[in-house]
Enzyme design. Structure first.
Site, short mmCIF file in Angstrom:
data_model
loop_
_atom_site.label_atom_id
_atom_site.label_comp_id
_atom_site.label_asym_id
_atom_site.label_seq_id
_atom_site.Cartn_x
_atom_site.Cartn_y
_atom_site.Cartn_z
N CYS A 266 -21.76 5.36 53.07
CA CYS A 266 -21.67 3.71 53.15
C CYS A 266 -22.86 2.86 53.45
O CYS A 266 -22.65 2.91 54.32
CB CYS A 266 -21.14 3.48 54.36
SG CYS A 266 -18.96 4.31 53.82
N ALA A 267 -23.60 3.31 52.04
CA ALA A 267 -25.02 3.33 52.79
C ALA A 267 -25.72 2.17 52.75
O ALA A 267 -26.70 0.96 53.82
CB ALA A 267 -26.04 3.79 51.66
N GLY A 268 -24.16 0.58 52.16
CA GLY A 268 -25.29 -0.67 52.21
C GLY A 268 -26.80 -0.81 52.01
O GLY A 268 -27.10 -0.28 51.09
N ASP B 40 -22.50 3.21 47.82
CA ASP B 40 -20.98 2.30 48.75
C ASP B 40 -20.06 1.49 47.77
O ASP B 40 -20.31 1.44 47.00
CB ASP B 40 -22.33 0.85 49.60
CG ASP B 40 -21.22 0.36 50.35
OD1 ASP B 40 -21.68 0.20 51.49
OD2 ASP B 40 -20.46 -0.04 50.58
N CYS C 248 -20.59 0.84 64.38
CA CYS C 248 -21.48 -0.08 65.31
C CYS C 248 -20.59 -0.39 66.97
O CYS C 248 -20.24 -1.99 66.94
CB CYS C 248 -23.01 -1.21 65.02
SG CYS C 248 -21.82 -2.27 63.38
N ASP D 9 -21.44 5.78 57.90
CA ASP D 9 -21.59 4.70 58.86
C ASP D 9 -20.60 3.26 58.34
O ASP D 9 -20.86 2.40 57.59
CB ASP D 9 -22.73 3.18 58.10
CG ASP D 9 -23.58 2.77 59.00
OD1 ASP D 9 -22.53 2.62 60.57
OD2 ASP D 9 -24.44 2.30 59.35
N GLY E 285 -28.86 0.33 53.00
CA GLY E 285 -29.80 1.39 53.34
C GLY E 285 -31.24 1.58 54.20
O GLY E 285 -31.97 2.47 54.35
N GLY E 286 -30.30 0.66 55.49
CA GLY E 286 -31.44 0.91 57.50
C GLY E 286 -31.40 2.57 57.55
O GLY E 286 -32.42 3.30 57.45
N LYS E 287 -29.85 3.13 57.47
CA LYS E 287 -30.29 4.85 58.07
C LYS E 287 -30.37 5.46 56.37
O LYS E 287 -31.38 7.13 56.87
CB LYS E 287 -28.43 4.79 58.50
CG LYS E 287 -28.65 4.11 59.65
CD LYS E 287 -27.14 4.49 60.11
CE LYS E 287 -26.90 4.39 61.46
NZ LYS E 287 -26.29 2.59 60.74
#
Length: 429
Positions: A239-241, A263, A359, A306, A243-245
């Protein structure tokens, strides 16, 4: 603009949010576009009043026994700006753009409320229906934990170790007041602003343009560190979204091995391409098509989820979401999380690791999901989260709530971060 004009503008924005059920960022942007005379400092101060009013909505309304935009805006100044009713009324005198000063009835209500004890949900600044959720998550500390979620947040950065290091970036950002974070190994923190202040625009810094750092909450950085990605691994960020992680994992792997960023909603991946180029991450492949991801089944050393969630851990930054959230939305998220866990397990190879992150601070989205998954999947086992945390962050175990068999909770009160949940499971060989 003087305080009176800024206060009037904040009341106008809060009214817009309430009437049209709009995200706060959209309402503030539209106000700025239609009031171009307002300078950057004015817009920042107005935004601070609005965000403070939303973070402290219950306690601000309690002060005046009214949940109106006016009560919330005045309450924000009293709760977060070190103002008093007298100092506010003095500041409004002679300002033709100011709202009417606090009248006798408002002053009387304020005095009466000051003398009384507010209910727990008011002191926690939460909707009533969230009280049992938070009490279940935090026990006797739930009011203080929720109160910390209503405070102003810091601005956290992650140093991109592919291109720089923490001392070098600290030197570049010396004027911002940045300092090393207490938990994240590559993190920097700019403290929360006070009053009408504003955080520096770090994305305008040459060092940001060079890819030396990313904006990322320390809790998110810690979750990526706990995932324990190593050079040479095959990793799927399911679930990269944006890409922060993904970028944090690439740095941890020193550009060796392979990360597949996926994603289910392609639009969420849009920002990742520019971020990859700027970061000099060369071991990331973005996979948007389900058929591309399907080929990875049973091959991954690490699968990171995530998961979509209520975002209750981010209420400091997105306080409007706190008041829009419903029990129905929580149920929808829980169903999505369970489905994602079931889908993602297929990509973990024997001996590999499945990492689940949210989160959220709600146990329903965290420990309960892990317990349900383990009950249904005996070929997976929980890692020892106490040992994992101690290994990755030596001497810092007191900074988190750790359930050895179910996961780790970070929170503003305990960890100084946004609220995050982390759990790691291994697939039996």
């Amino acid at each position: 603009m003087r305080l009176g004009g800024r206060l009037a503008a904040a009341i106008e924005v809060l009214d817009d949010i309430g009437r049209r059920h709009r995200p706060v960022a959209d309402a503030l942007k539209d106000w700025g576009l239609s009031h171009r005379f307002a300078g950057a400092g004015d817009r920042a101060a107005i935004g601070n009043i609005v965000y403070d009013a939303l973070r402290r909505r219950r306690s601000a309304a309690w002060l005046f026994d009214a949940d109106t935009p006016r009560a919330l805006a005045f309450g924000a100044l009293l709760l977060e700006w070190d103002e008093t009713p007298e100092s506010i009324n003095r500041a409004l005198e002679g300002d033709r753009f100011a709202p009417a000063p606090l009248d006798a009835d408002e002053l009387q209500a304020f005095a009466a409320r000051q003398a009384g004890d507010a209910p727990s949900a008011v002191r926690a600044d939460i909707p009533d229906w969230c009280e049992p959720l938070l009490e279940r998550s935090f026990g006797g500390d739930w009011v203080d934990e929720a109160g910390a979620l209503a405070a102003r947040p810091p601005l956290d950065l992650r140093v991109n170790t592919l291109l720089s290091d923490r001392p070098r970036v600290l030197a570049e950002l010396a004027e911002t007041g940045a300092a090393a974070t207490k938990l994240a190994q590559s993190g920097l923190r700019i403290p929360p602003i006070a009053g009408d202040g504003r955080h520096p625009n770090v994305q305008a810094e040459p060092s940001f343009r060079k890819g030396w750092f990313e904006v990322q909450d320390e809790g998110s950085q810690v979750a990526a560190e706990l995932a324990s990605a190593q050079p040479g691994m095959q990793v799927l960020d399911f679930c990269a979204g944006a890409g922060g992680k993904t970028l944090a994992l690439a740095a941890a792997m020193d550009n060796r091995g392979q990360i597949f960023a996926h994603d289910a909603e392609k639009a969420r991946l849009a920002p990742i391409f520019d971020r990859i180029r700027r970061s000099d991450a060369r071991n990331i492949q973005v996979l948007a098509k389900p058929a591309e991801v399907a080929r990875l089944a049973g091959r991954m050393d690490l699968v990171l989820i995530d998961a979509p969630c209520t975002g209750s851990g981010t209420w400091r930054r997105r306080p409007d979401a706190k008041w829009r959230l419903t029990g129905r939305q929580l149920d929808v998220r829980k169903a999505e999380q369970a489905e994602i866990l079931e889908n993602a397990k297929a990509y973990v190879k024997p001996g590999g690791r499945l990492v689940y992150i949210t989160c959220s601070v709600f146990r329903d989205e965290n420990h309960d999901q892990i317990e349900r998954f383990l009950d249904a999947n005996p070929d997976f086992a929980s890692l020892d989260h106490e040992a994992l945390f101690a290994d990755r962050l030596p001497g810092k175990t007191g900074a988190a709530r750790i359930d050895r068999d179910r996961g780790i909770v970070l929170s503003p009160l305990r960890s100084g971060t946004d609220g995050f949940f982390f759990a790691a499971l291994s697939r039996r060989v």
